[in-house]
Design an enzyme around this catalytic site. Structure first.
Site, PDB file in Angstrom:
ATOM      1  N   LEU A  64       0.819  -1.212   0.000  1.00  0.00           N
ATOM      2  CA  LEU A  64       0.000   0.000   0.000  1.00  0.00           C
ATOM      3  C   LEU A  64       0.849   1.256   0.000  1.00  0.00           C
ATOM      4  O   LEU A  64       0.308   2.369   0.027  1.00  0.00           O
ATOM      5  CB  LEU A  64      -0.910   0.010   1.242  1.00  0.00           C
ATOM      6  CG  LEU A  64      -1.748  -1.255   1.469  1.00  0.00           C
ATOM      7  CD1 LEU A  64      -2.505  -1.142   2.788  1.00  0.00           C
ATOM      8  CD2 LEU A  64      -2.713  -1.479   0.314  1.00  0.00           C
ATOM      9  N   TYR A 119       1.384  11.175 -11.699  1.00  0.00           N
ATOM     10  CA  TYR A 119       0.950  10.190 -10.688  1.00  0.00           C
ATOM     11  C   TYR A 119       0.448   8.921 -11.374  1.00  0.00           C
ATOM     12  O   TYR A 119       0.842   7.800 -11.028  1.00  0.00           O
ATOM     13  CB  TYR A 119      -0.131  10.797  -9.813  1.00  0.00           C
ATOM     14  CG  TYR A 119      -0.735   9.840  -8.803  1.00  0.00           C
ATOM     15  CD1 TYR A 119      -0.007   9.430  -7.685  1.00  0.00           C
ATOM     16  CD2 TYR A 119      -2.033   9.350  -8.958  1.00  0.00           C
ATOM     17  CE1 TYR A 119      -0.551   8.552  -6.758  1.00  0.00           C
ATOM     18  CE2 TYR A 119      -2.583   8.476  -8.034  1.00  0.00           C
ATOM     19  CZ  TYR A 119      -1.843   8.083  -6.933  1.00  0.00           C
ATOM     20  OH  TYR A 119      -2.385   7.216  -6.016  1.00  0.00           O
ATOM     21  N   LYS A 123       1.973   5.070 -11.284  1.00  0.00           N
ATOM     22  CA  LYS A 123       1.164   3.926 -10.879  1.00  0.00           C
ATOM     23  C   LYS A 123       1.138   2.861 -11.980  1.00  0.00           C
ATOM     24  O   LYS A 123       1.200   1.656 -11.695  1.00  0.00           O
ATOM     25  CB  LYS A 123      -0.251   4.388 -10.537  1.00  0.00           C
ATOM     26  CG  LYS A 123      -0.379   5.093  -9.189  1.00  0.00           C
ATOM     27  CD  LYS A 123      -0.079   4.154  -8.035  1.00  0.00           C
ATOM     28  CE  LYS A 123      -0.394   4.739  -6.691  1.00  0.00           C
ATOM     29  NZ  LYS A 123      -0.077   3.832  -5.563  1.00  0.00           N
ATOM     30  N   ASN A 148     -11.841   6.828  -5.719  1.00  0.00           N
ATOM     31  CA  ASN A 148     -11.738   7.673  -4.532  1.00  0.00           C
ATOM     32  C   ASN A 148     -12.152   6.886  -3.290  1.00  0.00           C
ATOM     33  O   ASN A 148     -13.197   6.227  -3.283  1.00  0.00           O
ATOM     34  CB  ASN A 148     -12.650   8.897  -4.681  1.00  0.00           C
ATOM     35  CG  ASN A 148     -12.248   9.771  -5.848  1.00  0.00           C
ATOM     36  OD1 ASN A 148     -11.304  10.538  -5.767  1.00  0.00           O
ATOM     37  ND2 ASN A 148     -12.981   9.633  -6.957  1.00  0.00           N
ATOM     38  N   PRO A 320     -41.508   8.850  42.863  1.00  0.00           N
ATOM     39  CA  PRO A 320     -42.150   7.783  43.637  1.00  0.00           C
ATOM     40  C   PRO A 320     -43.660   7.995  43.760  1.00  0.00           C
ATOM     41  O   PRO A 320     -44.125   9.098  44.048  1.00  0.00           O
ATOM     42  CB  PRO A 320     -41.454   7.870  44.996  1.00  0.00           C
ATOM     43  CG  PRO A 320     -40.111   8.442  44.687  1.00  0.00           C
ATOM     44  CD  PRO A 320     -40.343   9.404  43.578  1.00  0.00           C
ATOM     45  N   GLY A 321     -44.417   6.916  43.496  1.00  0.00           N
ATOM     46  CA  GLY A 321     -45.865   6.937  43.658  1.00  0.00           C
ATOM     47  C   GLY A 321     -46.629   7.638  42.554  1.00  0.00           C
ATOM     48  O   GLY A 321     -47.867   7.688  42.593  1.00  0.00           O
TER      49      GLY A 321
END
Length: 414
Positions: A64, A119, A123, A148, A320-321
């Site tokens: 890579l 580039y 490659k 991409n 509560p309750g």
């Protein structure tokens, strides 16, 4: 398998190495029959001695390493061709004919807007070098021309528009889009890594190119007759999306903590992958999201999450309750789940006298359907502790059409 990854600290390398290490350490058993005993990471700060050692014992090589943004044009050839040559020469010296993978680019087609790029030329030279190496040594060579790429850990303001947009929008920085209609072919990093694991098993997808078009040739290792020396590897799952669509989605994601609205993110969709990518760029101060809590003497109610098609999630706290509810809906229905405390949930079909009683507590997590056409309530049975209930409703609350009608569950008869 002992696996060598060059360019291990780059975007793809970092994700691939993390996945390989998860398999090596027994944290990921979903990768079929792949066995990983060692992950050898090579990068620009590694030594030639390390490369020599790694090449001697590797069972598979992911190359890579490469140069994307050089200071001078000749660095393309040095970084993308020169190192590839060194790597293959080292493998030859050790007579190691293990499979080798090359990360190339669609720019290596040298077609259209890619025709004159240094580039792409570097490659393409690297591809030719690898194919010739395969012919000389008999080693299995897999060359991928990636489009991409996007995903977590991709470097912003470098060579990825998606990474730059995600980073800038997450950090309230400006972005620039010259042409919103420009379409990109995008490959998500997890899909790429999945393909790399297929390559490890000799089951990579293969193709030939007609110009820029991919012509699938099936999977290697399936009995199909594929000329491996004349084909490329490819990832079958990519997404074609315009820059305008990407930016619109990212702004929607950025507004979610304010709207609480979760957009549609179906499994496997570009939207799901982009959202995960966006979140990986969030700064620390945006990770914690404040919520609006409606408080009264009975306790509180907090809306947590809305969705476009699957309702909303909320948290209810009862003192509560206290009894809450005492209403019914025509179409809306809900799930109640007590996550802390002890409660009685009651339901009664409108127009009848029979009351259904469901006693629930955090000692056994259960969900109660609150049915359309049934008036219902929830009673905190504790005299000392708050009752905490997680609620899912099949539709988000609309104050203009609340579909909520008061009626006590237990009617008192004179």
């Amino acid at each position: 398998m002992k696996i060598l990854v060059t360019g291990a600290k780059g975007f793809v390398g970092r994700n691939l190495c993390a996945a390989l290490q998860n398999v090596r350490d027994g944290k990921d058993r979903s990768r079929g029959d792949v066995q990983v005993s060692e992950v050898m990471e090579y990068d620009i700060d590694s030594t030639s001695e390390q490369l020599d050692d790694y090449c001697a014992k590797a069972d598979f090589v992911f190359n890579l390493a490469g140069v994307n943004r050089p200071k001078s044009q000749d660095e393309f050839a040095k970084g993308n061709f020169g190192f590839a040559s060194t790597l293959l020469d080292t493998l030859k010296r050790h007579r190691n004919t293990c499979p080798v993978m090359l990360s190339s680019s669609v720019q290596a087609t040298l077609i259209g807007r890619y025709a004159d790029g240094e580039y792409g030329k570097s490659k393409r030279a690297g591809e030719d070098l690898f194919f010739e190496y395969g012919r000389q040594t008999g080693a299995r060579v897999i060359v991928y021309r990636f489009p991409n790429l996007f995903g977590k850990w991709c470097r912003p303001n470098y060579n990825s528009a998606v990474a730059t947009f995600c980073h800038n929008i997450a950090n309230d920085l400006p972005i620039q889009v010259n042409d919103p209609a420009t379409e990109l072919e995008l490959l998500y990093i997890d899909d790429l890594v999945d393909e790399m694991f297929l390559a490890l098993q000799g089951r990579e997808h293969r193709c030939v190119y007609e110009g820029l078009a991919i012509i699938p040739q099936g999977e290697a290792g399936t009995g199909n007759k594929i000329d491996l020396g004349a084909t490329y590897g490819y990832c079958p799952t990519t997404h074609h999306v315009t820059l305008g669509r990407i930016v619109d989605l990212l702004h929607t994601f950025a507004r979610q903590p304010e709207t609480l609205l979760m957009p549609d993110i179906p499994q496997g969709s570009f939207e799901k992958k982009l959202y995960s990518t966006y979140l990986s760029y969030l700064p620390q101060h945006k990770v914690k999201v404040p919520l609006k809590t409606n408080v009264d003497a009975r306790g509180s109610f907090t809306e947590m999450l809305r969705t476009i098609s699957c309702g909303q999630f909320s948290v209810n706290i009862s003192k509560p309750g206290i009894t809450k509810g005492q209403h019914w809906h025509n179409t809306k229905w809900e799930f109640f789940m007590v996550v802390h405390g002890h409660a009685l949930v009651q339901e009664r079909l409108i127009g009848t006298d029979e009351v259904w009683n469901f006693e629930v507590s955090d000692s056994k997590l259960e969900m109660i359907h609150l049915l359309p056409g049934y008036t219902h309530n929830i009673i905190n049975l504790s005299d000392t502790d708050d009752l905490i209930t997680l609620i899912w409703a099949n539709e988000a609350f609309d104050p203009n059409r609340p579909d909520t009608y008061f009626e006590q569950v237990e009617q008192h008869k004179s």
